[in-house]
Design an enzyme around this catalytic site. Structure first.
Site, PDB file in Angstrom:
ATOM      1  N   SER A  56      26.760  23.463  60.155  1.00 20.41           N
ATOM      2  CA  SER A  56      26.729  24.705  60.797  1.00 20.41           C
ATOM      3  C   SER A  56      27.308  25.844  59.954  1.00 20.41           C
ATOM      4  O   SER A  56      26.720  26.964  59.494  1.00 20.41           O
ATOM      5  CB  SER A  56      27.352  24.664  62.081  1.00 20.41           C
ATOM      6  N   ASP A  82      36.131  25.373  58.947  1.00 16.59           N
ATOM      7  CA  ASP A  82      34.817  25.170  58.317  1.00 16.59           C
ATOM      8  C   ASP A  82      34.538  26.070  57.618  1.00 16.59           C
ATOM      9  O   ASP A  82      34.006  26.127  56.413  1.00 16.59           O
ATOM     10  CB  ASP A  82      33.822  24.514  59.400  1.00 16.59           C
ATOM     11  N   TYR A  87      35.536  18.298  72.829  1.00 16.36           N
ATOM     12  CA  TYR A  87      36.110  19.397  71.926  1.00 16.36           C
ATOM     13  C   TYR A  87      36.893  20.420  72.923  1.00 16.36           C
ATOM     14  O   TYR A  87      37.879  20.813  72.536  1.00 16.36           O
ATOM     15  CB  TYR A  87      35.019  19.953  71.039  1.00 16.36           C
ATOM     16  N   THR A 140      43.849  21.227  64.348  1.00 14.65           N
ATOM     17  CA  THR A 140      45.115  21.966  64.148  1.00 14.65           C
ATOM     18  C   THR A 140      44.642  23.532  63.967  1.00 14.65           C
ATOM     19  O   THR A 140      45.520  24.287  64.241  1.00 14.65           O
ATOM     20  CB  THR A 140      46.040  21.622  62.790  1.00 14.65           C
ATOM     21  N   LEU A 155      30.160  16.896  58.796  1.00 13.27           N
ATOM     22  CA  LEU A 155      30.137  17.924  57.614  1.00 13.27           C
ATOM     23  C   LEU A 155      29.937  19.351  57.339  1.00 13.27           C
ATOM     24  O   LEU A 155      29.803  19.821  56.395  1.00 13.27           O
ATOM     25  CB  LEU A 155      29.481  16.894  56.251  1.00 13.27           C
ATOM     26  N   SER A 156      29.991  19.638  58.687  1.00 13.35           N
ATOM     27  CA  SER A 156      29.790  21.009  58.777  1.00 13.35           C
ATOM     28  C   SER A 156      28.491  21.777  58.161  1.00 13.35           C
ATOM     29  O   SER A 156      28.357  22.682  57.621  1.00 13.35           O
ATOM     30  CB  SER A 156      31.006  22.078  58.195  1.00 13.35           C
ATOM     31  N   GLU A 162      29.612  31.098  65.829  1.00 15.00           N
ATOM     32  CA  GLU A 162      29.546  29.806  66.061  1.00 15.00           C
ATOM     33  C   GLU A 162      30.363  29.601  67.591  1.00 15.00           C
ATOM     34  O   GLU A 162      29.596  29.088  68.622  1.00 15.00           O
ATOM     35  CB  GLU A 162      30.512  28.797  65.513  1.00 15.00           C
ATOM     36  N   GLU A 180      43.397  17.735  61.426  1.00 17.01           N
ATOM     37  CA  GLU A 180      42.308  17.793  62.385  1.00 17.01           C
ATOM     38  C   GLU A 180      42.729  18.249  63.669  1.00 17.01           C
ATOM     39  O   GLU A 180      43.810  18.020  64.248  1.00 17.01           O
ATOM     40  CB  GLU A 180      41.868  16.346  62.552  1.00 17.01           C
TER      41      GLU A 180
END
Ligand code: GLA
Length: 397
Positions: free
Chosen positions: A143, A187, A239, A41, A140-141, A175, A39
């Site tokens: 997008s 993702d 983020y 990374t 859970l993406s 994105e 995560e």
């Protein structure tokens, strides 16, 4: 294909017929993803181990001869219509003029045209109708699922000759630039490359991807998602701050990215930076190592042996990277106490979902324990469901 998926594909086709008064030329779909480990990374050029899930976004497509792209969806009433030639002026400068959900598909169209070197005038106009069963805001993406469905449909229809990696990159560009979320490539790659019963071991610097068998079912295990219902956005706040700390850490260490730092370098890192930056760096460096250890453990011992790595990953995100929230910690702790093999938050953090690896026989006990722990803490009830490692994006019909 599950009954679930057929329903969603049918909803996309039905919406197309209802809103555009015609039958679509075809339907494509792309899945959401869960990340097993690795995560924050990806934007550090590091390693990740996500898998595509059974929840998908479907898009029905028809062509039109006036150079316009029009999008509708079951998750928002608005229809957005724009000339393909105008996309360049819209993104990124005037993206705020586009209703938020439509920035994803329109941003992908814009990014694909740029990536393929095609002028807007050389491709046909399109109508797109979306339906999705990927939970929104659960980490859970959803997008990446919209992006993957759009890029698969448009690249084929427009004959762009782009490979799956290029489609993932177009999704990420959408994105980053059209939506404004400074995310990495994980993702989109998971949604493009997913395989049944397997995870994708991805090197985010080279984009080399290796399929790693998971074998959950054969080992008598299930992967539960525990959606906290706490919403998050990666376009604002934490983020981007974490990303900036990582970049600062890399600069202070004199490396291109934290990928180039190993666990053995950490004592030196501690001397070079303030405590907060150091802990951000330590998370990324140890998490990269945990991904490598997880891949090796899966290959040598199978999934029942990766529990401690999942738990260590969660502790690192909670204590060093500080992206967990009380609901995620509660879900992880309650699942472990009720017998889960391992558990951790998944995705960008600040809300969303945690995952738990659980023996079939313990699924009910874990579900009940997590639900009870949420009630005892005064949190809204979580949504808990199994996810199955599934196939990536493609044409359905
Ligand atoms: C979000 C981003 C990904 C990745 C994860 C954290 O899901 O979209 O690129 O950075 O957060 O691992």
């Amino acid at each position: 294909m599950t009954v679930h998926a057929i329903d969603t594909a049918a909803r996309a086709r039905g919406l197309f017929a209802e809103r555009f008064g015609a039958e679509p030329a075809g339907t494509w779909s792309a899945p959401g993803r869960a990340n097993l480990i690795g995560e924050h990374t990806d934007y550090n050029d590091g390693f990740v181990l996500p898998f595509a899930i059974q929840h998908r976004t479907h898009v029905a497509l028809g062509t039109r001869d006036d150079g316009v792209i029009r999008v509708v969806s079951t998750f928002d009433d608005s229809a957005v219509e724009v000339s393909l030639a105008e996309l360049d002026a819209l993104f990124p400068a005037r993206r705020d003029e586009v209703v938020e959900w439509a920035r994803y598909p329109l941003g992908v169209a814009w990014a694909l045209l740029a990536a393929s070197g095609q002028g807007a005038g050389s491709v046909v106009g399109v109508d797109l109708a979306f339906a999705s069963d990927v939970p929104v805001g659960a980490g859970l993406s959803s997008s990446a699922a919209i992006e993957g469905a759009t890029s698969s449909a448009l690249a084929e229809t427009w004959g762009l000759g782009l490979d799956r990696i290029a489609l993932a990159q177009a999704g990420r560009t959408a994105e980053n630039e059209a939506v404004g979320a400074p995310t990495g490539i994980m993702d989109q790659m998971a949604s493009m490359l997913g395989r049944a019963d397997a995870a994708i071991f991805l090197d985010c610097r080279t984009l080399d991807a290796v399929v790693v068998d998971l074998g959950f079912d054969a080992a008598g295990l299930e992967l539960l998602v525990m959606d906290t219902g706490v919403s998050h956005s990666h376009a604002t706040g934490g983020y981007g701050d974490r990303r900036a700390s990582c970049e600062l850490g890399a600069e202070l260490l004199g490396v291109r990215a934290l990928r180039d730092v190993t666990v053995a370098d950490l004592p030196r890192a501690a001397e070079l930076m303030d405590d907060v930056t150091f802990r951000r760096v330590r998370h990324v460096v140890t998490e990269n190592q945990r991904v490598l250890d997880t891949v090796r453990t899966l290959r040598e011992q199978g999934p029942a042996a990766i529990g401690d790595l999942l738990v260590a990953s969660h502790a690192s995100m909670r204590d060093d990277f500080e992206i967990s929230v009380p609901e995620l910690d509660t879900a992880v702790d309650a699942a472990l106490r009720a017998g889960a093999v391992g558990a951790r938050m998944t995705g960008g953090g600040f809300g969303g979902a945690a995952i738990a690896l659980v023996a079939h026989a313990d699924v009910q006990a874990v579900t009940d324990a997590v639900t009870a722990a949420f009630a005892a803490s005064g949190f809204a009830a979580p949504t808990i469901f199994p996810v199955t490692p599934s196939a990536g994006a493609g044409r359905d019909g």
